[in-house]
Design an enzyme around this catalytic site. Structure first.
Site, PDB file in Angstrom:
ATOM      1  CB  SER A 173      -0.888   0.012   1.255  1.00  0.00           C
ATOM      2  OG  SER A 173      -1.520   1.265   1.428  1.00  0.00           O
ATOM      3  CE1 TYR A 176      -4.562  -2.445   4.769  1.00  0.00           C
ATOM      4  CE2 TYR A 176      -3.639  -0.251   4.496  1.00  0.00           C
ATOM      5  CZ  TYR A 176      -4.116  -1.421   3.950  1.00  0.00           C
ATOM      6  OH  TYR A 176      -4.151  -1.568   2.576  1.00  0.00           O
TER       7      TYR A 176
END
Length: 264
Positions: free
Chosen positions: A152, A165
């Site tokens: 990400s 996350y």
């Protein structure tokens, strides 16, 4: 460098929705006509996907729970390899995202946090470990093989509202660099896919979807940009806003890691 166009058989883990599903179908449409195996926990979604997109007969499916107990996961992966001995590419797209507010530590659900860590990082390390004997064997026979971890843009520049996350994706980002260096001489190519904020079910918690929709890259735009990088054989594939962040903070790190490891 070899590219996704050299892949003969591609397993996409986490392909029942979002980025994984879109990339699986885009890979299926490549002129090189690979076999694509869609993979996830939700059998009904896998069945629907195969039923609606299998005119070529090259789309297969396998049910897999990445949070299975370690030996059970290893056995499942051995079954996949035995069923598909031509498997030369694995794309890891499974992931979850949870919000945690550490200013209120009493609200932190550690079970949820640890599940996020296991889904986004630990399970991927396990699966890579279990797939590697097969991929290295193919690589030593002269066939290029591929690992495509999906991290990400938040692995580079974290969003404080989803701290765990971001940490899991930062760990996966670092691992991808190290494995890319280690496995290069084994003909196993590790190519990190680095999405920005993309239209996805991932962001559907606590009513955030409507607000985020103003900023995210549509799934169609994201898939097009990412596939272009995969087909070019780029050593890493950021897209959207992740491109600028990568260039600013990460460019040259892969080469520096290789030099530190003794590779020119």
């Amino acid at each position: 460098m070899p590219s996704i166009s050299d892949s003969k058989c591609v397993l996409v883990i986490g392909s029942t929705s979002g980025i994984g599903r879109a990339l699986a179908l885009a890979i299926l449409d490549l002129p090189s006509k690979p076999t694509v195996i869609v993979c996830g926990r939700r059998k009904e979604r896998l069945d629907e996907l195969v039923a609606s997109h299998n005119a070529t007969g090259r789309l297969k499916s396998v049910t897999l729970d990445v949070l299975s107990e370690r030996n059970a996961l290893k056995s499942s992966i051995e079954d996949i390899v035995n069923t598909y001995p031509d498997l030369d590419t694995v794309l890891f797209s499974s992931g979850i995202q949870r919000a945690f507010d550490f200013t209120r530590p009493e609200t932190i659900d550690l079970d949820s946090l640890e599940s996020e860590l296991a889904t986004n990082y630990t399970s991927i390390v396990r699966m890579i470990t279990f797939f590697l004997p097969h991929l290295i064997k193919l690589g030593e026979q002269g066939r290029p093989t591929f690992l495509y971890p999906v991290s990400s843009g938040l692995s580079i520049f974290p969003a404080a509202g989803v701290p765990d996350y971001c940490a899991t994706k930062a760990a996966l980002h670092s691992l991808s660099i190290s494995l890319g260096v280690q496995l290069k001489r084994k003909n196993v190519h590790v190519v990190e896919i680095i999405p920005p904020l993309v239209e996805s079910e991932l962001h559907g918690f606590k009513g955030t979807t409507q607000g985020l929709a103003r900023f995210w890259l549509t799934l169609e735009e994201y898939t097009k940009e990412t596939m272009e990088g995969l087909v070019r054989g780029d050593p890493y594939v950021p897209a959207g806003t992740a491109v600028g962040r990568y260039k600013k903070f990460e460019e040259g790190k892969l080469e520096a890691a290789a030099k530190l490891y003794g590779q020119s």
